[in-house]
Scaffold this motif. Structure first.
Motif, PDB file in Angstrom:
ATOM      1  N   GLU A   4      -0.900   0.175  -7.335  1.00 37.30           N
ATOM      2  CA  GLU A   4      -0.262   0.296  -8.638  1.00 37.30           C
ATOM      3  C   GLU A   4       1.233   0.034  -8.554  1.00 37.30           C
ATOM      4  OE1 GLU A   4      -0.843   3.250 -12.457  1.00 37.30           O
ATOM      5  OE2 GLU A   4      -1.039   4.082 -10.452  1.00 37.30           O
ATOM      6  N   VAL A   5       1.832   0.357  -7.426  1.00 34.67           N
ATOM      7  CA  VAL A   5       3.276   0.240  -7.251  1.00 34.67           C
ATOM      8  C   VAL A   5       3.660  -1.108  -6.649  1.00 34.67           C
ATOM      9  CG1 VAL A   5       5.309   1.247  -6.143  1.00 34.67           C
ATOM     10  CG2 VAL A   5       3.464   2.739  -6.958  1.00 34.67           C
ATOM     11  N   LEU A   6       2.889  -1.570  -5.684  1.00 35.13           N
ATOM     12  CA  LEU A   6       3.342  -2.674  -4.838  1.00 35.13           C
ATOM     13  C   LEU A   6       2.466  -3.924  -4.890  1.00 35.13           C
ATOM     14  CD1 LEU A   6       4.238  -0.511  -1.710  1.00 35.13           C
ATOM     15  CD2 LEU A   6       5.838  -1.499  -3.364  1.00 35.13           C
ATOM     16  N   ARG A   7       1.601  -4.037  -5.861  1.00 33.02           N
ATOM     17  CA  ARG A   7       0.783  -5.253  -5.920  1.00 33.02           C
ATOM     18  C   ARG A   7       1.669  -6.467  -6.153  1.00 33.02           C
ATOM     19  NH1 ARG A   7      -3.303  -4.752 -10.805  1.00 33.02           N
ATOM     20  NH2 ARG A   7      -3.533  -2.684  -9.887  1.00 33.02           N
ATOM     21  N   ILE A   8       1.153  -7.621  -5.808  1.00 32.42           N
ATOM     22  CA  ILE A   8       1.921  -8.860  -5.861  1.00 32.42           C
ATOM     23  C   ILE A   8       2.551  -9.069  -7.241  1.00 32.42           C
ATOM     24  CG2 ILE A   8      -0.165 -10.160  -6.423  1.00 32.42           C
ATOM     25  CD1 ILE A   8       1.048 -12.553  -4.949  1.00 32.42           C
ATOM     26  N   ASN A   9       3.827  -9.415  -7.227  1.00 31.58           N
ATOM     27  CA  ASN A   9       4.565  -9.688  -8.468  1.00 31.58           C
ATOM     28  C   ASN A   9       5.541 -10.824  -8.175  1.00 31.58           C
ATOM     29  OD1 ASN A   9       6.299  -9.783 -10.680  1.00 31.58           O
ATOM     30  ND2 ASN A   9       6.310  -7.564 -10.971  1.00 31.58           N
ATOM     31  N   TYR A  24      -5.589 -11.090  -0.933  1.00 28.36           N
ATOM     32  CA  TYR A  24      -5.435 -10.748   0.483  1.00 28.36           C
ATOM     33  C   TYR A  24      -6.747 -10.302   1.137  1.00 28.36           C
ATOM     34  CZ  TYR A  24      -2.827  -9.265   4.635  1.00 28.36           C
ATOM     35  OH  TYR A  24      -2.335  -9.141   5.915  1.00 28.36           O
ATOM     36  N   GLY A  25      -7.852 -10.906   0.708  1.00 27.12           N
ATOM     37  CA  GLY A  25      -9.124 -10.678   1.374  1.00 27.12           C
ATOM     38  C   GLY A  25      -9.623  -9.254   1.340  1.00 27.12           C
ATOM     39  N   HIS A  26      -9.133  -8.483   0.375  1.00 30.07           N
ATOM     40  CA  HIS A  26      -9.557  -7.085   0.204  1.00 30.07           C
ATOM     41  C   HIS A  26      -9.086  -6.174   1.350  1.00 30.07           C
ATOM     42  CE1 HIS A  26     -11.801  -4.740  -2.689  1.00 30.07           C
ATOM     43  NE2 HIS A  26     -12.331  -4.028  -1.719  1.00 30.07           N
ATOM     44  N   TYR A  27      -8.081  -6.625   2.095  1.00 31.33           N
ATOM     45  CA  TYR A  27      -7.522  -5.785   3.156  1.00 31.33           C
ATOM     46  C   TYR A  27      -6.396  -4.923   2.600  1.00 31.33           C
ATOM     47  CZ  TYR A  27      -9.878  -8.581   6.772  1.00 31.33           C
ATOM     48  OH  TYR A  27     -10.808  -9.200   7.568  1.00 31.33           O
ATOM     49  N   LYS A  28      -6.391  -3.642   2.951  1.00 29.20           N
ATOM     50  CA  LYS A  28      -5.263  -2.775   2.664  1.00 29.20           C
ATOM     51  C   LYS A  28      -4.234  -2.994   3.789  1.00 29.20           C
ATOM     52  CE  LYS A  28      -7.905   0.942   0.376  1.00 29.20           C
ATOM     53  NZ  LYS A  28      -7.265   1.019  -0.929  1.00 29.20           N
ATOM     54  N   GLU A  81     -12.651   0.952  -3.248  1.00 27.40           N
ATOM     55  CA  GLU A  81     -13.121  -0.217  -3.974  1.00 27.40           C
ATOM     56  C   GLU A  81     -12.056  -1.305  -4.105  1.00 27.40           C
ATOM     57  OE1 GLU A  81     -16.286  -0.436  -4.960  1.00 27.40           O
ATOM     58  OE2 GLU A  81     -16.584   1.538  -4.035  1.00 27.40           O
ATOM     59  N   SER A  82     -10.806  -0.985  -3.828  1.00 29.81           N
ATOM     60  CA  SER A  82      -9.731  -1.942  -4.107  1.00 29.81           C
ATOM     61  C   SER A  82      -8.633  -1.869  -3.056  1.00 29.81           C
ATOM     62  CB  SER A  82      -9.122  -1.635  -5.494  1.00 29.81           C
ATOM     63  OG  SER A  82      -8.004  -2.462  -5.741  1.00 29.81           O
ATOM     64  N   ASN A  83      -7.972  -3.010  -2.852  1.00 27.54           N
ATOM     65  CA  ASN A  83      -6.781  -3.036  -2.004  1.00 27.54           C
ATOM     66  C   ASN A  83      -5.529  -3.291  -2.832  1.00 27.54           C
ATOM     67  OD1 ASN A  83      -7.215  -5.786  -2.596  1.00 27.54           O
ATOM     68  ND2 ASN A  83      -6.268  -6.433  -0.694  1.00 27.54           N
ATOM     69  N   LEU A  84      -5.681  -3.263  -4.155  1.00 28.73           N
ATOM     70  CA  LEU A  84      -4.506  -3.389  -5.010  1.00 28.73           C
ATOM     71  C   LEU A  84      -3.703  -2.095  -4.943  1.00 28.73           C
ATOM     72  CD1 LEU A  84      -6.124  -5.062  -8.160  1.00 28.73           C
ATOM     73  CD2 LEU A  84      -4.880  -6.178  -6.306  1.00 28.73           C
ATOM     74  N   GLU A 114       0.860  -1.181   0.000  1.00 27.18           N
ATOM     75  CA  GLU A 114       0.000   0.000   0.000  1.00 27.18           C
ATOM     76  C   GLU A 114       0.897   1.232   0.000  1.00 27.18           C
ATOM     77  OE1 GLU A 114      -3.456   2.093   2.795  1.00 27.18           O
ATOM     78  OE2 GLU A 114      -2.584   0.171   3.386  1.00 27.18           O
ATOM     79  N   CYS A 115       1.089   1.804  -1.188  1.00 25.76           N
ATOM     80  CA  CYS A 115       1.944   2.993  -1.273  1.00 25.76           C
ATOM     81  C   CYS A 115       1.247   4.216  -0.690  1.00 25.76           C
ATOM     82  CB  CYS A 115       2.362   3.250  -2.717  1.00 25.76           C
ATOM     83  SG  CYS A 115       1.051   3.917  -3.788  1.00 25.76           S
ATOM     84  N   GLY A 116      -0.087   4.205  -0.720  1.00 30.26           N
ATOM     85  CA  GLY A 116      -0.858   5.303  -0.158  1.00 30.26           C
ATOM     86  C   GLY A 116      -1.086   6.462  -1.098  1.00 30.26           C
TER      87      GLY A 116
END
Length: 380
Positions: free
Chosen positions: A115-120, A323-327, A110-113, A99-101
């Motif tokens: 843009e910078v740190l989503r799973i890769n 991750y269950g929609h958790y930030k 609406e999302s816990n994805l 979560e870059c914030g």
């Protein structure tokens, strides 16, 4: 810890040198955190099937040597330039998605994805400079999911570190950093069953049982566990499962079995196996008009989801979640607080314990389908 800040730390790590080979306990070097990074002292790990998934790399891109591990807990040893939400000595949970914030995803409800740190899973280096923080005799060792917790010390992007409550026992909250939140959140945050709803959960491993736990606390009247291992049913009762279905024991598709059991289908279904057929069955076992299916586990790289469009036109909804929609930074402190307030149960997820030097035993247990989570104590 101030004595080690800014210096290279020598420590032990369990290194995967090649796929499907036992991890090797090695003495490695861990560089200081760079800008926007945090170095953690890892105290506890638990093995997640995702680690095994990329260890055997079936259908995935191999990247070795690598330090796996992502479900863990520890203490902040030092922070890099610009990190303000953490300080040395803080209890912390590493999270495989961040979560870059600042991005549009992090600012969205609406999302816990991120843009910078989503799973890769293919990235084995740090974002700041494209280099690893691990090495052995000058040879770089790759990172895994931005966490690499099978090391006594690891370096993460600060956005992938959730601050933990100092009163929370680090051994118990270890499972919050992945398995528990992934399954529990898939139910309570995404499927959102109503009191007295019927819920089917495909796969009764740790994530599936966490999904069952979410259904239980939501007040589901029936929780149907679907698994190929009958031995898991008795254990699943602790998590609210009321009925058990083994697809191998029926001569018709399991979705038809469940539909017959529930007068047309369940209200909610959560898929936690990574098997594409189970994903299809999860959708097709939901009731027309209002059924919701949630996909949780990662399928094989070439998997294709195939169903007739009428399944959607009849009013069913298919959702996915990481991750269950958790930030991580925003929500996880509240999850831990619920545990401290005895609103959540975590202890029952840990069924085995091994010392770090015997980490390969945890892999053996998981490959045999034994237990729920194997707890790995880093300090022996």
């Amino acid at each position: 810890m101030s004595a080690t800040a800014g210096k290279v730390i020598k420590c032990r790590a369990a290194v995967a040198w090649e796929p499907e080979k036992p991890l090797s306990i090695e003495n490695i070097e861990v560089a200081p955190p760079g800008k926007g990074e945090v170095r953690l002292k890892i105290l506890f790990n638990s093995l997640c099937r995702t680690d095994v998934y990329w260890w055997d790399v079936k259908g995935q891109n191999p990247l070795f040597p690598r330090i796996l591990g992502h479900e863990a807990s520890g203490i902040v040893e030092s922070v890099g330039e610009g990190v303000t939400h953490l300080k040395p000595g803080d209890h912390a949970l590493p999270i495989f998605t961040g979560e870059c914030g600042e991005c549009k995803y992090c600012k969205s409800e609406e999302s816990n994805l991120c843009e910078v740190l989503r799973i890769n899973s293919d990235r084995g280096v740090m974002l700041s400079d494209g280099k690893t923080r691990f090495s052995k005799n000058g040879q770089p060792i790759y990172h895994f999911l931005g966490t690499s917790t099978f090391s006594e010390y690891t370096v993460l992007h600060a956005g992938c570190v959730a601050k933990d409550h100092p009163a929370a026992p680090l051994d118990k909250v270890c499972v919050v950093s992945c398995g528990f939140c992934t399954g529990f959140g898939a139910t309570v945050n995404v499927a959102k069953p109503k009191p007295n709803d019927t819920v089917a959960v495909f796969g009764l491993g740790a994530v599936g049982l966490a999904a069952c736990e979410g259904a239980r606390v939501s007040g589901a009247s029936r929780i149907i566990g679907v698994d190929l291992l009958p031995s898991r049913f008795e254990q699943a009762k602790q998590f609210g499962v009321t009925e058990f279905v083994n697809p191998k024991e029926h001569n018709k598709p399991v979705q038809e079995v469940i539909a017959e059991m529930t007068d047309g289908g369940v209200d909610r279904a959560i898929e936690c196996t990574g098997n594409i057929q189970a994903s299809i069955s999860a959708l097709e076992c939901t009731h027309d008009g209002w059924g919701v299916a949630v996909l949780v586990s990662v399928p094989k790289k070439d998997a294709e989801f195939k169903t007739h469009p009428m399944k959607f036109m009849e009013g069913r909804t298919l959702k996915g979640t990481f991750y269950g929609h958790y930030k991580p930074r925003t929500d996880i402190p509240f999850v831990v607080e619920k545990y401290l307030n005895k609103e959540l149960e975590l202890d029952k997820f840990i069924t085995h314990t091994v010392p770090f030097s015997e980490i390969n035993k945890a892999f053996d247990l998981m490959l045999r389908g034994e237990g729920i989570r194997c707890f790995i104590c880093m300090e022996e």
